[in-house]
Design a protein around this motif. Structure first.
Motif, PDB file in Angstrom:
ATOM      1  N   GLU A 154       0.841  -1.199   0.000  1.00 35.79           N
ATOM      2  CA  GLU A 154       0.000   0.000   0.000  1.00 35.79           C
ATOM      3  C   GLU A 154       0.874   1.246   0.000  1.00 35.79           C
ATOM      4  O   GLU A 154       0.462   2.318  -0.407  1.00 35.79           O
ATOM      5  N   LEU A 155       2.087   1.047   0.494  1.00 34.77           N
ATOM      6  CA  LEU A 155       2.994   2.194   0.604  1.00 34.77           C
ATOM      7  C   LEU A 155       4.003   2.261  -0.542  1.00 34.77           C
ATOM      8  O   LEU A 155       4.987   2.985  -0.465  1.00 34.77           O
ATOM      9  N   SER A 156       3.719   1.486  -1.612  1.00 38.33           N
ATOM     10  CA  SER A 156       4.658   1.462  -2.748  1.00 38.33           C
ATOM     11  C   SER A 156       5.061   2.850  -3.213  1.00 38.33           C
ATOM     12  O   SER A 156       6.218   3.112  -3.523  1.00 38.33           O
ATOM     13  N   GLN A 157       4.079   3.734  -3.256  1.00 40.52           N
ATOM     14  CA  GLN A 157       4.344   5.068  -3.756  1.00 40.52           C
ATOM     15  C   GLN A 157       5.304   5.837  -2.837  1.00 40.52           C
ATOM     16  O   GLN A 157       5.935   6.793  -3.248  1.00 40.52           O
ATOM     17  N   PHE A 158       5.373   5.375  -1.580  1.00 40.37           N
ATOM     18  CA  PHE A 158       6.221   6.069  -0.603  1.00 40.37           C
ATOM     19  C   PHE A 158       7.584   5.395  -0.435  1.00 40.37           C
ATOM     20  O   PHE A 158       8.346   5.759   0.468  1.00 40.37           O
ATOM     21  N   ALA A 159       7.868   4.413  -1.280  1.00 42.51           N
ATOM     22  CA  ALA A 159       9.106   3.636  -1.089  1.00 42.51           C
ATOM     23  C   ALA A 159      10.341   4.543  -1.055  1.00 42.51           C
ATOM     24  O   ALA A 159      11.218   4.371  -0.207  1.00 42.51           O
ATOM     25  N   GLY A 160      10.389   5.503  -1.962  1.00 41.90           N
ATOM     26  CA  GLY A 160      11.556   6.386  -2.015  1.00 41.90           C
ATOM     27  C   GLY A 160      11.684   7.234  -0.757  1.00 41.90           C
ATOM     28  O   GLY A 160      12.764   7.348  -0.167  1.00 41.90           O
ATOM     29  N   ALA A 161      10.560   7.803  -0.326  1.00 43.08           N
ATOM     30  CA  ALA A 161      10.576   8.660   0.867  1.00 43.08           C
ATOM     31  C   ALA A 161      10.902   7.841   2.115  1.00 43.08           C
ATOM     32  O   ALA A 161      11.664   8.277   2.986  1.00 43.08           O
ATOM     33  N   LEU A 162      10.348   6.618   2.163  1.00 43.49           N
ATOM     34  CA  LEU A 162      10.626   5.741   3.301  1.00 43.49           C
ATOM     35  C   LEU A 162      12.110   5.376   3.332  1.00 43.49           C
ATOM     36  O   LEU A 162      12.747   5.412   4.398  1.00 43.49           O
ATOM     37  N   GLY A 163      12.637   5.041   2.161  1.00 45.79           N
ATOM     38  CA  GLY A 163      14.066   4.721   2.081  1.00 45.79           C
ATOM     39  C   GLY A 163      14.916   5.892   2.557  1.00 45.79           C
ATOM     40  O   GLY A 163      15.886   5.708   3.300  1.00 45.79           O
ATOM     41  N   ALA A 164      14.518   7.094   2.153  1.00 49.97           N
ATOM     42  CA  ALA A 164      15.271   8.285   2.568  1.00 49.97           C
ATOM     43  C   ALA A 164      15.233   8.429   4.087  1.00 49.97           C
ATOM     44  O   ALA A 164      16.257   8.689   4.728  1.00 49.97           O
ATOM     45  N   ALA A 165      14.041   8.222   4.670  1.00 44.63           N
ATOM     46  CA  ALA A 165      13.915   8.335   6.126  1.00 44.63           C
ATOM     47  C   ALA A 165      14.753   7.270   6.833  1.00 44.63           C
ATOM     48  O   ALA A 165      15.363   7.520   7.878  1.00 44.63           O
ATOM     49  N   ARG A 166      14.819   6.087   6.258  1.00 43.83           N
ATOM     50  CA  ARG A 166      15.620   5.013   6.877  1.00 43.83           C
ATOM     51  C   ARG A 166      17.122   5.309   6.765  1.00 43.83           C
ATOM     52  O   ARG A 166      17.886   5.019   7.680  1.00 43.83           O
ATOM     53  N   ILE A 167      17.504   5.873   5.643  1.00 47.66           N
ATOM     54  CA  ILE A 167      18.921   6.237   5.491  1.00 47.66           C
ATOM     55  C   ILE A 167      19.288   7.284   6.550  1.00 47.66           C
ATOM     56  O   ILE A 167      20.369   7.244   7.133  1.00 47.66           O
ATOM     57  N   GLY A 168      18.343   8.167   6.850  1.00 44.92           N
ATOM     58  CA  GLY A 168      18.548   9.176   7.885  1.00 44.92           C
ATOM     59  C   GLY A 168      18.809   8.571   9.260  1.00 44.92           C
ATOM     60  O   GLY A 168      19.526   9.154  10.079  1.00 44.92           O
ATOM     61  N   GLN A 169      18.278   7.385   9.500  1.00 52.26           N
ATOM     62  CA  GLN A 169      18.498   6.744  10.810  1.00 52.26           C
ATOM     63  C   GLN A 169      19.920   6.246  10.956  1.00 52.26           C
ATOM     64  O   GLN A 169      20.509   6.294  12.022  1.00 52.26           O
ATOM     65  N   LYS A 170      20.453   5.731   9.840  1.00 55.22           N
ATOM     66  CA  LYS A 170      21.772   5.104   9.935  1.00 55.22           C
ATOM     67  C   LYS A 170      22.867   6.140   9.944  1.00 55.22           C
ATOM     68  O   LYS A 170      23.836   6.017  10.634  1.00 55.22           O
ATOM     69  N   LYS A 171      22.676   7.139   9.113  1.00 57.46           N
ATOM     70  CA  LYS A 171      23.752   8.118   9.017  1.00 57.46           C
ATOM     71  C   LYS A 171      23.261   9.452   9.535  1.00 57.46           C
ATOM     72  O   LYS A 171      22.353  10.038   8.971  1.00 57.46           O
ATOM     73  N   ARG A 172      23.877   9.894  10.546  1.00 57.77           N
ATOM     74  CA  ARG A 172      23.592  11.228  11.056  1.00 57.77           C
ATOM     75  C   ARG A 172      24.078  12.255  10.041  1.00 57.77           C
ATOM     76  O   ARG A 172      24.861  11.912   9.163  1.00 57.77           O
ATOM     77  N   PRO A 173      23.686  13.482  10.188  1.00 53.64           N
ATOM     78  CA  PRO A 173      24.194  14.516   9.280  1.00 53.64           C
ATOM     79  C   PRO A 173      25.712  14.461   9.174  1.00 53.64           C
ATOM     80  O   PRO A 173      26.395  14.124  10.149  1.00 53.64           O
ATOM     81  N   ALA A 174      26.198  14.782   7.989  1.00 59.31           N
ATOM     82  CA  ALA A 174      27.624  14.656   7.697  1.00 59.31           C
ATOM     83  C   ALA A 174      28.518  15.249   8.791  1.00 59.31           C
ATOM     84  O   ALA A 174      29.536  14.686   9.150  1.00 59.31           O
ATOM     85  N   ALA A 175      28.085  16.377   9.362  1.00 58.94           N
ATOM     86  CA  ALA A 175      28.890  17.076  10.360  1.00 58.94           C
ATOM     87  C   ALA A 175      29.216  16.177  11.554  1.00 58.94           C
ATOM     88  O   ALA A 175      30.358  16.092  11.982  1.00 58.94           O
ATOM     89  N   SER A 176      28.211  15.453  12.059  1.00 57.22           N
ATOM     90  CA  SER A 176      28.475  14.653  13.248  1.00 57.22           C
ATOM     91  C   SER A 176      29.063  13.286  12.890  1.00 57.22           C
ATOM     92  O   SER A 176      29.642  12.624  13.721  1.00 57.22           O
ATOM     93  N   ALA A 177      28.888  12.892  11.621  1.00 62.33           N
ATOM     94  CA  ALA A 177      29.465  11.611  11.227  1.00 62.33           C
ATOM     95  C   ALA A 177      30.981  11.745  11.047  1.00 62.33           C
ATOM     96  O   ALA A 177      31.693  10.770  11.008  1.00 62.33           O
ATOM     97  N   GLY A 178      31.445  12.992  10.960  1.00 60.18           N
ATOM     98  CA  GLY A 178      32.875  13.230  10.815  1.00 60.18           C
ATOM     99  C   GLY A 178      33.300  12.942   9.404  1.00 60.18           C
ATOM    100  O   GLY A 178      34.354  12.437   9.147  1.00 60.18           O
TER     101      GLY A 178
END
Lengths: 255, 389
Positions: free
Chosen positions: A231-255
């Protein structure tokens, strides 16, 4: 941890607010000719102060100044699809202006991809055009083609397919039969395109057209592999983006 | 003068070399030095150099004259062929204007048919390049090399001796050795410069007409790059370019507008470490045996060995790529295909298989032209490819 993913596609802009594994909220807006305003609007609607990372994707991904990261839609679709349907081996995304096939490894990471970004054939735009000529609303396409006998559409080019359809109408073919022919033609084309990557296992179908059973079943037939949607197929890209946000903090804090 | 320039300025100078040499070319013309315009790396430059002529590349890299070319040529044709024809027709490129003789070879279909048309308004000589590398082909090519020498002799009213050709071979070998020394710097990990800068020098060097001065100049550049690399510090490429995935670029000729591909890769965090294309290693990798008993056979052998997709089969491209992938610790291969370049386009199938199956690294092929309309898509593709690495 709260993260926000925004996918600014050519036709619609989608957003997912994610808290760990659960989706808090989704939103979708037509992109129209103002991608920057749409992204800002969607961001305003979904953003909360607790959001730790905002990741944007899609062709308008560079247009949101508040974004912490920009990631391409290839990576985001793969990550989102793997979350919606774990264990899949391939993602087929029919977008508004392009079409992509993405091959995943067991961990849901991209191993290879192919993109048709040169031509409107085999994209959402093609279907929108055909619906207009056939006087059928895209939302009702499943009803429209149910139990129909497809008329074969041979033209691969959007412009020529349009004249082919007009000739078919003039020959007295039923609109529904022609519409089913169009659906099958786009799915056949997409399947051949995806097969260049030699996919195996299950295929996840994402993008706006994945809502319709007519497309899913035709794609499955031509690709010869089980095709899953959500049902969320249309949101796959946005969901993926949100999940990527969980793993990698903003570049500044990731060093 | 050069010593006070920064490295980026030196790279930029090479980038501008094509334009900067217009005046030099004019001065040389005024002194009566003949110009031979060439299209392809298969051409043994030693022969025109032996008679004291200057050699200049005419492959055009901009879309500017394509609309003029399309008045005569089909639209669905390689942009390099269209653009080159367009520059010749409109005389917008001074090098076409200066060329006393234009030499082509029967390489790809687009070029050889274009030469027929070009010969209607320019002095054109076409060498018959075989499309395989068999012993018979070598024999034919050797005859063609000798015929080319005879053509130059009659066209310019000169005599070219074997000794002059040998001497030219030594000069070209020294130039090739210098260019190799330069691009082999990229074996360093992290690389000492961006692929864009590497390209500027390789391309710019082809517009330096004093071939004997090239080795010294390139060598000095190599020493400077090494010194800055070793000095370290925050601005050193050693720090700035660390951790980037290393890319080998192959495929159709690139340059000019198609540098957009290199920029898209490097803007998205990758690093081009080696160019296999005909403006890179393909043209420079092998030397001519200047002391061989028959210098024409040595030339024919060396030039016929070039691994361009107009050869069938084309094993030398795979051989060279394999070696470069290992030597430069390449992480992925990008194959750039010009629109309607059938031979390179068809070959993507074999190259993909070689790269992914035998070498076990990712491969991406893309088709592009001399327009800038695909820059958005190009960026997305390259960024996605880099994210995948």
């Amino acid at each position: 941890m709260l993260t926000l993913g925004i996918d600014c596609g050519s036709t619609t802009t989608k957003g997912v607010l994610l808290d760990g594994d659960s989706i808090v909220e989704t939103a979708i807006l037509p992109t129209s000719a103002r991608p920057r305003e749409r992204m800002a609007e969607l961001y305003g609607r979904l953003y909360r102060p607790e959001v730790e990372c905002t990741v944007t994707t899609g062709y308008g991904r560079a247009l949101l100044p508040q974004a912490d990261r920009q990631v391409t839609e290839i990576t985001c679709h793969a990550r989102g699809a793997a979350a919606l349907s774990p264990g899949i081996g391939c993602v087929v995304d029919i977008g508004g202006q392009d079409c992509k096939a993405i091959l995943l490894d067991r961990g849901g990471f991209v191993v290879d991809f192919a993109m048709n970004d040169k031509c409107a054939a085999g994209t959402g735009r093609f279907i929108e055009m055909m619906c207009r000529i056939l006087d059928c609303s895209l939302d009702e396409v499943d009803e429209f083609v149910r139990d129909r006998r497809p008329v074969e559409i041979t033209s691969m080019c959007t412009v020529f397919a349009e004249s082919e359809i007009i000739s078919l109408l003039a020959e007295g073919h039923e609109r529904g039969d022609i519409a089913l022919g169009v659906v099958r033609s786009i799915c056949r084309r997409t399947a051949y395109f995806a097969q260049r990557l030699s996919p195996a296992g299950e295929v996840f179908f994402s993008g706006g057209l994945a809502r319709f059973e007519a497309f899913r079943s035709a794609l499955e037939e031509f690709i010869g592999l089980p095709v899953r949607t959500s049902e969320l197929s249309q949101f796959a890209g946005a969901l993926g983006a949100a999940r990527i946000g969980q793993k990698k903090r903003p570049a500044a804090s990731a060093g | 003068m050069k010593l006070i320039n920064t490295l980026p300025e030196v790279f930029e100078e090479f980038n501008e070399q094509r334009k900067n040499s217009f005046i030099t070319a004019l001065e040389m013309k005024e002194k009566g030095i003949p110009f031979v315009g060439v299209f392809c790396t298969y051409l043994p430059q030693e022969i025109p150099l032996a008679m004291g002529a200057s050699v200049v590349g005419l492959c055009s890299m901009s879309g500017e004259t394509i609309p003029d070319a399309e008045k005569d040529l089909p639209r669905n044709l390689c942009p390099l062929v269209k653009s080159s024809y367009g520059f010749a027709k409109t005389d917008k490129c001074p090098y076409f204007y200066f060329s006393d003789l234009i030499v082509g070879e029967t390489t790809c279909d687009g070029k050889k048919k274009m030469y027929e048309m070009l010969s209607e308004f320019k002095p054109v000589y076409v060498m018959e390049l075989p499309n395989s590398q068999s012993p018979d082909a070598l024999e034919l090519w050797k005859k063609e090399v000798v015929k080319f020498k005879e053509k130059l002799e009659s066209h310019f009213g000169v005599t070219i001796t074997d000794e002059q050709v040998r001497r030219a071979a030594r000069v070209k070998n020294a130039e090739r050795a210098a260019l190799r020394e330069f691009y082999e710097l990229m074996k360093l990990k992290p690389a000492p410069m961006l692929g864009q800068d590497l390209y500027k020098v390789l391309y710019g060097a082809t517009f330096k007409f004093d071939k004997e001065a090239i080795p010294g100049e390139i060598h000095a550049l190599v020493e400077r790059i090494k010194a800055e690399y070793e000095a370290g510090g925050e601005d050193s490429p050693r720090v700035k370019l660390a951790g980037r995935p290393r890319i080998l670029v192959t495929g159709s000729p690139i340059g000019g507008v198609t540098e957009k591909v290199i920029r898209a890769l490097e803007d998205n965090g990758a690093q081009v470490v080696v160019f296999e294309n005909c403006s890179g290693a393909k043209a420079v990798d092998e030397d001519v045996d200047a002391e061989a008993p028959d210098i024409y056979e040595a030339l024919a052998r060396r030039y016929l060995n070039i691994g361009c997709s107009c050869m069938s089969p084309n094993p030398n491209r795979i051989k060279l790529m394999g070696r470069l992938i290992d030597d430069y610790q390449v992480d992925a291969v990008v194959d750039v295909i010009l629109q309607a370049c059938h031979t390179y386009n068809v070959e993507t199938y074999k190259i993909r298989r070689f790269v992914t199956e035998e070498k076990g690294i990712p491969y991406l092929s893309l088709e592009t032209d001399y327009s800038t309309s695909d820059i958005g898509q190009l960026n997305t593709r390259m960024a996605a490819f880099v994210e995948m690495l």
